[in-house]
Write a protein that holds these residues in place. Structure first.
Motif, PDB file in Angstrom:
ATOM      1  N   ARG A   1       0.174  -8.960   7.351  1.00 28.30           N
ATOM      2  CA  ARG A   1       1.901  -8.857   6.684  1.00 28.30           C
ATOM      3  C   ARG A   1       2.085  -9.732   5.801  1.00 28.30           C
ATOM      4  O   ARG A   1       3.031  -9.567   4.975  1.00 28.30           O
ATOM      5  N   LYS A   2       2.511 -11.045   6.778  1.00 32.84           N
ATOM      6  CA  LYS A   2       2.477 -12.030   6.115  1.00 32.84           C
ATOM      7  C   LYS A   2       2.788 -12.679   4.778  1.00 32.84           C
ATOM      8  O   LYS A   2       2.625 -12.885   3.574  1.00 32.84           O
ATOM      9  N   ASP A   3       1.169 -12.315   4.439  1.00 23.68           N
ATOM     10  CA  ASP A   3       0.067 -12.719   3.242  1.00 23.68           C
ATOM     11  C   ASP A   3       0.775 -11.425   2.605  1.00 23.68           C
ATOM     12  O   ASP A   3       0.806 -11.914   0.986  1.00 23.68           O
TER      13      ASP A   3
ATOM     14  N   ALA B   1       0.265  -8.961  11.869  1.00 20.74           N
ATOM     15  CA  ALA B   1       1.504  -9.568  11.493  1.00 20.74           C
ATOM     16  C   ALA B   1       0.806 -10.855  10.763  1.00 20.74           C
ATOM     17  O   ALA B   1       1.768 -10.968   9.095  1.00 20.74           O
ATOM     18  N   LEU B   2      -0.126 -11.315  10.651  1.00 22.00           N
ATOM     19  CA  LEU B   2      -0.597 -12.719   9.532  1.00 22.00           C
ATOM     20  C   LEU B   2      -1.234 -11.527   8.191  1.00 22.00           C
ATOM     21  O   LEU B   2      -0.858 -12.012   6.870  1.00 22.00           O
TER      22      LEU B   2
END
Length: 437
Positions: free
Chosen positions: A9-11, A6-7
């Motif tokens: 993908r966020k970046d 998730a992290l």
């Protein structure tokens, strides 16, 4: 794994959504690589720029005229006939690199000096002190033309015949005034025979109206063969291959700076405290940032090479897998370098300045701007301890050098070693200052 993915993908979403930053990230290295590649040879199809030099001809002797004609015939030179004042002014202002002055009486004096080492005429060379390399090249070409013109005229021209006649007269006068010296007698016999040889050469050349007499020339010819990976290139070197490698290394490292600065900004704004309040460990947060940065760096490298191949005709003559592995290991090293900036940087402003300076030094010493073989030997030895040198050499090896996968392994190993070193230092620093996060 779910928080980690998730992290990451966020970046990635944040990077792709910033269209202006994405465009600049792709366009700047391509534009600069195109410029440097064109300057350093391009795809090998354009003609080499000629060296423009000035010639001040103050002597009307046939030897001097032949020297000027020989320089004008050199394919690497562009000769401009100038007055002395014009030559001095042009070199002083940087409009010309070198100017050659043929003084009055040079031709006759040079012919006599061919057999008399004590009296040599002087050629003046005016040069721009910022272009010493040009001076060495021009001196080499000038030496060849002077030797060929002087020896040609002295061996089979009128000036050579006149010089022999003068020498015979001096010997005859000497023998009439003093006791005959055996050495002078032998010299007289030689000059008489040599004069007959000159007359036969001149008679043979008159029907063909040959303006330039055959003289001393280089006793060999050279055959140049560029050691390229594919015979299909016909010895041509694509300068874009190295320039793209250098610019990729430079701008990917700038991405690492931005990644590190963004971590410092997030910490300053309290974003990391909110993330750490969730069930996410500090190491997970750091690894996610590193992996997202490495993934972005790898994709950007691939896209830039696609442009290099399709637009600038850069060929991947080595191992495609080797190129991918070098790009991936460099991307990981870049990500760890970004974390190192974030770990040891106290404020975004201070970290940006020192990291840009460090990056420019690494890029310069790594051979991204100027090929490393132009460095002094001691400096070349130092660059082996800098990761950018291994990255640039690895990209070169897999593109225009056309080396196999095994040639990429040392470069990959060194880059991964720097990745491990930077990562360990960054993680240690982050965990040591955990309470600040």
């Amino acid at each position: 794994m779910i928080p980690l993915i998730a992290l990451i993908r966020k970046d990635l979403i944040l990077f792709v959504n910033d269209k202006r930053a994405l465009l600049l990230t792709l366009m700047m290295p391509i534009v600069l690589a195109a410029f440097f590649g064109y300057i350093f040879g391009g795809s090998g199809k354009q003609e080499t720029a000629k060296i423009e030099i000035g010639v001040v001809q103050q002597d009307d002797h046939l030897i001097s005229k032949n020297i000027v004609a020989g320089l004008q015939a050199e394919s690497a030179l562009n000769i401009k006939l100038l007055s002395l004042e014009q030559a001095q002014e042009s070199v002083r202002k940087g409009k010309l690199s070198v100017a050659v002055i043929l003084p009055a009486g040079f031709g006759e004096a040079a012919g006599a000096a061919l057999f008399n080492a004590k009296a040599k005429p002087e050629l003046r060379l005016l040069f721009d002190p910022s272009q010493n390399a040009m001076l060495a090249m021009v001196k080499g070409m000038l030496t060849q033309q002077v030797m060929q013109s002087v020896s040609g005229e002295m061996f089979s021209g009128k000036a050579g015949g006149q010089f022999v006649d003068q020498s015979l007269e001096q010997l005859a006068q000497k023998q009439s005034d003093a006791k005959v010296v055996p050495r002078d007698k032998e010299l007289t016999e030689f000059l008489v025979s040599y004069r007959k040889f000159q007359n036969s050469r001149m008679a043979a050349s008159e029907p063909s109206n040959t303006a330039t007499k055959a003289g001393l020339s280089m006793p060999f010819t050279t055959h140049e063969q560029a050691m390229v990976a594919s015979d299909a290139l016909h010895g041509q070197y694509n300068g874009y291959a190295h320039s793209f490698a250098g610019m990729i290394v430079q701008f990917i490292l700038f991405m690492a700076i931005d990644a590190g600065i963004s971590v410092l900004l997030a910490r300053k704004q309290g974003i990391w405290k909110r993330l750490l309040a969730a069930p996410i460990g500090l190491n997970t947060l750091i690894v996610a940032r590193a992996l997202s940065c490495a993934l972005i760096a790898f994709v950007v490298t691939a896209l830039i090479y696609v442009v290099a191949v399709t637009v600038f005709k850069v060929q991947i003559l080595g191992s495609m897998l080797g190129l991918a592995v070098v790009a991936l290991s460099f991307a990981l090293m870049t990500a760890s370098f970004g974390l190192l900036i974030a770990a040891f940087g106290k404020t975004p402003e201070a970290a940006r300045g020192i990291s840009i300076f460090a990056t420019l030094i690494m890029v310069m010493l790594g051979g991204a701007w100027v090929p490393s073989f132009m460095f002094p030997q001691w400096l070349q030895s130092i660059t082996l301890y800098i990761p950018t040198r291994w990255a640039v050499d690895g990209f070169d090896a897999m593109t225009w050098r056309g080396l196999g996968f095994d040639a990429a392994l040392p470069n990959v190993g060194v880059l991964l070693a720097f990745t491990a070193l930077f990562s360990v230092l960054a993680l240690w620093r982050f965990n040591a200052n955990k309470e600040q996060h």
